[in-house]
Design an enzyme around this catalytic site. Structure first.
Site, PDB file in Angstrom:
ATOM      1  N   GLU A 178       0.830  -1.203   0.000  1.00 41.58           N
ATOM      2  CA  GLU A 178       0.000   0.000   0.000  1.00 41.58           C
ATOM      3  C   GLU A 178       0.865   1.254   0.000  1.00 41.58           C
ATOM      4  OE1 GLU A 178      -1.014  -2.962   1.596  1.00 41.58           O
ATOM      5  OE2 GLU A 178      -2.189  -2.881  -0.232  1.00 41.58           O
ATOM      6  N   ASN A 184      -0.367  -7.598  -4.142  1.00 45.62           N
ATOM      7  CA  ASN A 184      -1.049  -6.751  -5.124  1.00 45.62           C
ATOM      8  C   ASN A 184      -0.090  -5.766  -5.773  1.00 45.62           C
ATOM      9  OD1 ASN A 184      -1.307  -5.511  -2.255  1.00 45.62           O
ATOM     10  ND2 ASN A 184      -1.531  -3.763  -3.625  1.00 45.62           N
ATOM     11  N   ASP A 241      -6.990  -4.952  -5.345  1.00 43.90           N
ATOM     12  CA  ASP A 241      -6.118  -5.315  -4.218  1.00 43.90           C
ATOM     13  C   ASP A 241      -6.182  -6.801  -3.902  1.00 43.90           C
ATOM     14  OD1 ASP A 241      -4.331  -5.042  -2.051  1.00 43.90           O
ATOM     15  OD2 ASP A 241      -5.980  -4.844  -0.646  1.00 43.90           O
TER      16      ASP A 241
END
Lengths: 177, 556
Positions: free
Chosen positions: B157, B241, B283
């Site tokens: 992230e 991801n 994701d």
């Protein structure tokens, strides 16, 4: 022809009646204010002294332009990545009444500029000082600490929570829901 | 190792506790970890000692099981950098330690791998391999294979480039590093690399399936599970991801993210790769556990790899080649329409494509997947895989995002909602050979804990309200439950104690991504808090509070 001229006249009149808020479209240089101490505690041996205020704080706080700029910058500098749209995530919630380092404009300004030990980065070299004040003003609006006439209204995007100009003052909500 | 064996079955031969007597279980002892954050770790029992790693600040405790009440034998505090807490995407968890040759190996949130003397708790080496200033953290449990400690990074992230490293168990030096994006030489793709499907063949796909330079900040992290097959001499690990979540910034298949590698543990050389989710839109990290089984598949003996994947499919792969033998959904999925077994490719649903400035509603499963990291268990006695999982859907809107090193690189507004039926979690027993569920239990909250199954035909798992449950491995019937002090998101284990009796242990303490609303005290009025998970968990604060306690059970 005549109706259009009338309409124009009325519009001009209506516009003239509005008092336009002052707008600092050319903020000051990158480096700037905010070298004064910003205590993060109310505990001061011998009694509290009035904490110093910064005149930037007052001029930015209730200003709709600065608030909406603050909102834009909140996404631009990835504050929203860590604090979501105020509810928090990697960083704490900013829309509740709980403050670790103080809720004043000066404290929030210091938080953004200098960072905080448990994972708040220091943006000193990334964000010009006036934009830090804009961010601070916007952060306060998340917990209802901005006049509703000045705080941002509805998003064009997905609404994460009621718009800032409708946020209740978190401090008077009693408890965080 | 947390997964019990290299095949990661989480099956225990112990049978003293069985379907008939499990109802008599009672508390043997408890222990407070002193840390009120999400407890995702598996306690580790070796000989007469139990080892526990806490969430940040990653304290390691050794408890002496041979003495009444299991007193502390030693304690080790690595004192990780407090600032690491700010760059950990989803609570400050740790998934456990590994043991080999008298040493305990574990990772710290601020990017260290540390080897301790298992007897004394003295550090033997400390390798600094992650950099928090680019948003890199480590949350996974290491795996020790042939004298090498295998570790991967977190930070999908934060625009962190994913890698797996092998550290020498003796002195901690890095033996090899395999990146999950970038040129072939960085990914350790060489002449031995033979992917099964055409989509994974070509030169430097880790560069050419990205816009220029985007692979450098493209994620593909490895924060989940690794399995090892000694006969094939292969390790298997997934990749996370691609970053950012907003797919408009990275047209292409984004190799080698959201897939799985088979590698030679000695050199790291890649043998095959399969991409669960090319050009991921939601994701869907690909880092879940891989259960290695030798079974009859449609009449033929095969070496398979079973993977309940985040995108909602239960994959059965031939682990020698990476060929997909089966891919069936094990819960509600509408983000894709199936897996094309000829090309291996996931068939995307054109109605659920995300992008900038576009709100797409009711995408199932969510960013947290039909199942996230929480590991399943397999019993050879029933042939069933016991899968703890989620039942959630979401709305997504791509937004603009700038890459600023060390800050999030997501670009997506997400809000999650309960999935069909309203139950946010489920515990499903999947019949691998029949390719369908045998039974499934509904849970109000996502089942964010792992599972363990025993030769006594009992399966254990925990709920986010704090119930620790034992159900029949055959029928799913609830046989026993105990309410612990906080929500459970940990990995249950069972072991034979020094007295020869069987024990069951679990760490209780809510948190993790699903429980961040409680462990991070987030505000439920913001639907996008904790990357959108909070919207589905608004009532968790009324159901449980933060905690951090070990519970150990035995028969009277």
């Amino acid at each position: 022809m005549r109706p259009i001229v009338l309409l124009l006249l009325f519009t001009l009149l209506a516009l003239a009646a509005c008092q336009r808020e002052e707008r600092d479209t050319r903020p000051q240089s990158a480096l700037g204010s905010g070298e004064q101490p910003t205590p993060v505690t109310t505990l001061e041996p011998g009694g509290q002294r009035p904490s110093p205020t910064d005149n930037k704080a007052a001029s930015f706080e209730a200003n709709a332009f600065h608030l909406s700029e603050g909102k834009r910058l909140f996404g631009w500098f990835n504050c929203s990545g860590c604090h979501a749209n105020g509810g928090g995530g990697m960083g704490p919630a900013l829309m509740d009444q709980k403050w670790i380092y103080g809720s004043s404009m000066e404290s929030i300004h210091a938080t953004i500029r200098d960072g905080r030990p448990n994972g708040m980065p220091s943006f000193r070299d990334k964000i010009p000082d006036d934009q830090i004040w804009e961010l601070a003003a916007f952060v306060r609006s998340l917990s209802g600490n901005a006049p509703s006439s000045a705080a941002p209204s509805r998003n064009d995007d997905m609404m994460a929570h009621p718009s800032e100009n409708r946020m209740p003052d978190a401090a008077t909500l009693g408890k965080s829901p | 190792m947390p997964a019990k064996n290299y095949a990661s079955t989480r099956f225990s031969e112990l049978a003293e506790i069985n379907e008939g007597n499990v109802k008599n279980l009672q508390v043997a002892f408890t222990f407070s970890t002193g840390v009120n954050k999400g407890q995702e770790a598996a306690p580790l029992v070796v000989g007469n000692t139990m080892y526990i790693v806490t969430p940040f600040p990653n304290i390691v405790y050794a408890l002496d099981l041979s003495k009444p009440g299991a007193p502390i034998k030693w304690k080790y505090e690595p004192n990780p950098e407090p600032a690491a807490q700010g760059v950990a995407c989803c609570d400050v968890v740790n998934r456990g330690a590994a043991f080999a040759d008298g040493r305990v190996f574990f990772n710290t949130l601020d990017g260290h791998t540390i080897a301790l003397d298992a007897n004394s708790g003295q550090p033997i080496w400390n390798a600094h391999i992650g950099n928090i200033n680019i948003g890199e953290t480590i949350t996974m449990a290491p795996l020790v294979v042939k004298g090498k400690v295998l570790v991967g990074n977190s930070g999908g992230e934060m625009g962190v480039r994913g890698w797996v490293k092998a550290l020498d168990a003796g002195d901690g030096h890095v033996v090899w590093t395999a990146y999950n994006t970038g040129p072939d030489k960085d990914v350790l793709i060489g002449p031995d690399f033979k992917p099964h499907y055409d989509m994974d063949k070509g030169k430097d796909l880790g560069v050419t399936t990205w816009p220029p330079e985007a692979w450098k900040i493209g994620g593909g992290n490895m924060w989940g599970w690794i399995s090892y097959d000694p006969d094939l001499n292969l390790i298997f690990h997934g990749t996370g991801n691609p970053g950012p979540w907003n797919p408009d910034l990275r047209p292409g298949d984004n190799k080698w993210t959201s897939g799985i590698f088979a590698r030679d543990p000695d050199t790291g050389a890649a043998k095959w790769f399969y991409q669960w989710t090319p050009h991921d839109l939601h994701d869907y990290d690909g880092i879940n556990e891989q259960v290695l089984l030798d079974m009859n598949w449609q009449g033929k003996p095969r070496k398979v790899l079973v993977r309940p994947e985040r995108n909602g499919y239960l994959y059965v792969l031939d682990r020698t080649t990476g060929e997909v033998l089966s891919a069936k959904t094990y819960g509600p999925v509408n983000s894709s329409k199936g897996v094309d077994l000829k090309t291996g490719r996931l068939v995307e649903n054109p109605d659920k494509l995300t992008g900038t400035g576009k709100v797409v509603r009711d995408i199932c499963p969510t960013a947290s997947g039909l199942k996230d990291w929480q590991p399943s268990a397999f019993s050879p006695r029933t042939g069933l895989l016991y899968i703890p999982h989620n039942n959630l859907c979401m709305d997504e809107e791509g937004v603009e995002v700038n890459y600023i090193a060390g800050t999030p690189y997501v670009g997506m507004n997400v809000r999650m909602i309960p999935g069909p039926g309203g139950n946010r979690g489920a515990f499903t027993a999947w019949d691998i050979a029949a390719e369908k569920p045998a039974w499934s239990l509904k849970e109000n909250f996502p089942v964010w804990s792992g599972a363990v199954v025993t030769a006594g035909d009992v399966v254990f798992y925990g709920t986010m309200e704090g119930w620790f449950k034992a159900v029949s491995a055959k029928t799913g019937e609830l046989l026993w439950q105990f309410k612990t002090s906080s929500g459970i998101i940990g990995q249950p284990i069972t072991y034979r104690g020094p007295d020869g009796h069987q024990y069951v242990a679990i760490l209780s303490g809510v948190g993790g991504w699903a429980g961040a609303i409680v462990s991070g005290d987030l505000d439920p009025r913001d639907a996008t808090a904790a990357l959108g998970f909070v919207n589905a968990m608004k009532d968790l604060k009324n159901a449980t509070t933060a905690g951090g306690t070990l519970y150990v059970f035995r028969l009277p």
